[in-house]
Motif scaffolding. Structure first.
Motif, PDB file in Angstrom:
ATOM      1  N   ILE A 372     -31.765 -11.076  26.345  1.00  0.00           N
ATOM      2  CA  ILE A 372     -33.112 -10.986  26.907  1.00  0.00           C
ATOM      3  C   ILE A 372     -32.916 -11.539  28.417  1.00  0.00           C
ATOM      4  CG2 ILE A 372     -35.623 -11.488  26.832  1.00  0.00           C
ATOM      5  CD1 ILE A 372     -35.205 -11.723  24.025  1.00  0.00           C
ATOM      6  N   ALA A 376     -33.120  -9.458  31.733  1.00  0.00           N
ATOM      7  CA  ALA A 376     -34.069  -9.809  32.971  1.00  0.00           C
ATOM      8  C   ALA A 376     -33.389  -9.954  34.375  1.00  0.00           C
ATOM      9  CB  ALA A 376     -35.034 -11.002  32.312  1.00  0.00           C
ATOM     10  N   LEU A 420     -39.688  -4.932  29.566  1.00  0.00           N
ATOM     11  CA  LEU A 420     -39.755  -6.395  29.858  1.00  0.00           C
ATOM     12  C   LEU A 420     -41.190  -6.664  30.515  1.00  0.00           C
ATOM     13  CD1 LEU A 420     -36.311  -7.702  30.702  1.00  0.00           C
ATOM     14  CD2 LEU A 420     -37.162  -7.335  28.534  1.00  0.00           C
TER      15      LEU A 420
END
Length: 427
Positions: A372, A376, A420
């Motif tokens: 993640i 990002a 996201l």
């Protein structure tokens, strides 16, 4: 790390210490010798498959590479990753593959990041194939190509598109726990049950081995090559490898993911290298990825039968940790994030049975890499520096296609960014 893969009759009673041994297609009777492909030849016979010695030898090479990749634990390496693997394989005609060794080693270096040494030796076992009854071969008479059918979203879309275009593929599935029934279901939906092959390398280790398995695709391609001999075409035979371009390139999302730390199983350089190895020994077979310049979201939107796709799309498997999470999607690995982003980008409702991590912002940091965070960071760097930030991963591309590779990277990251943002991981 030495690995020896031979036929039962070629193994000696005395084994070297600190070496791993495997027997092809039958149990040697020695508990210190692992096995590969115990049911494979029986399955070939059942389907009327009678491979040539040249193609059969590549299957043995592929099976041996996979066995070595699985058994050699990276944690025993000085840097915890890079291994030195000395692989010895018995073949029917080893001399025909001698000139390909350096190219195979380069390909394996690209795939696994390891230093390989390959030795091909003569097998003393004679393989004889029974002439199959014509009824077994009848379903393959009009087959036009071979296509991989893994149980994943991309291979399902690939199968649907081929079917809608009037192609009659031979579908190849590599049996994986949790996906066997899905593969059968998809082949049936594509009216290809009698042209569907489910084969397993069935590698049995004498102890727990390495889990990174960077070379596993070699076996899949080996199976596809075996099936390609059933095609009657006198032209170049085609193996379709359906994979969205973003995952195929698998660009390093941060500075810690260069080289073999990102899998490259369907990278265009890997496909081209393998195809060239086959051509060098006289096998006129082409590896084709029709979706090299599409993202997963674009593949969904452009699929040629939306009704059929909707019926099965959410049942497909994408997760890199599917078994670890008890046959469900983790929801936080890169393939899961790409999957979830593709649903969002395409407008298709995501009816995946369950994600272990439903709220991505609360995905946390696990023992494995923090995917993640890596995604990002890639989104943030794209915003700051544009897609040119990732140009190092596209150095292989020729001038004609460079902008197309760049576009698929840019669009792929844009799809992830939208996901996201929806989950409030980034603003």
């Amino acid at each position: 790390m030495k690995v020896v893969c031979k036929d039962k009759c070629d193994h000696h009673a005395q084994l070297e210490n600190n070496a791993y041994y495997f027997s092809f297609f039958e149990n040697s009777g020695n508990p210190n010798i692992g096995t590969i492909g115990l049911e494979l030849l029986k399955n070939f016979k059942k389907k009327g498959v009678t491979p040539s010695s040249l193609v059969f030898d590549f299957l043995r090479i592929g099976l041996a590479i996979n066995a070595a990749d699985q058994v050699c634990d990276r944690s025993h390496s000085p840097d915890g990753w890079t291994r030195q693997i000395d692989l010895e394989v018995s073949l029917c005609n080893p001399e025909k593959w001698e000139d390909t060794k350096e190219d195979l080693i380069k390909l394996l270096k690209k795939l696994t990041g390891d230093f390989w040494r390959l030795s091909f030796i003569q097998s003393n076992k004679e393989f004889k194939w029974d002439t199959p009854h014509p009824s077994k071969l009848k379903p393959y008479e009009n087959a036009t190509c071979v296509s991989l059918l893994s149980g994943g979203m991309d291979s399902l879309i690939g199968g649907i598109d081929l079917y809608e275009k009037g192609e009659k593929p031979l579908f190849i599935s590599q049996v994986v726990k949790g996906d066997r029934q899905k593969q059968i279901q998809y082949a049936k939906a594509l009216k290809s049950t009698d042209r569907h092959f489910q084969w397993s390398h069935a590698t049995k280790l004498r102890s727990r081995g390495e889990r990174s398995s960077r070379a596993r695709s070699i076996v899949f391609y080996s199976f596809a090559l075996i099936a390609s001999e059933l095609l009657k075409s006198t032209k170049t035979k085609k193996i379709v490898v359906p994979e969205n371009g973003f995952i195929s390139l698998n660009i390093p999302l941060n500075l810690g993911r260069f080289g073999s730390l990102s899998t490259k199983t369907t990278h265009p350089i890997v496909l081209e290298s393998l195809e060239n190895i086959w051509k060098s020994v006289g096998l006129d077979v082409q590896l084709v990825n029709p979706y090299q310049f599409m993202t997963k979201g674009e593949m969904i939107k452009n699929c040629n039968n939306q009704k059929l796709l909707k019926r099965y799309l959410s049942t497909t498997t994408s997760c890199s940790r599917y078994l670890t999470y008890g046959y469900k999607h983790c929801g936080r690995c890169v393939p899961c994030l790409v999957r979830r982003a593709a649903f969002l980008a395409s407008g298709f409702p995501d009816k995946t049975k369950e994600y272990a991590v439903k709220k991505i912002a609360k995905g946390g940091i696990e023992k494995d890499a923090n995917d993640i965070s890596a995604v990002a960071m890639a989104c943030i760097m794209r915003d700051k520096k544009g897609v040119k930030y990732f140009r190092g991963a596209l150095a292989f591309a020729d001038a004609e296609n460079y902008s197309r590779y760049e576009k698929v990277v840019d669009t792929g990251i844009f799809e992830l960014q939208a996901l996201l943002q929806q989950h409030k991981v980034i603003s």
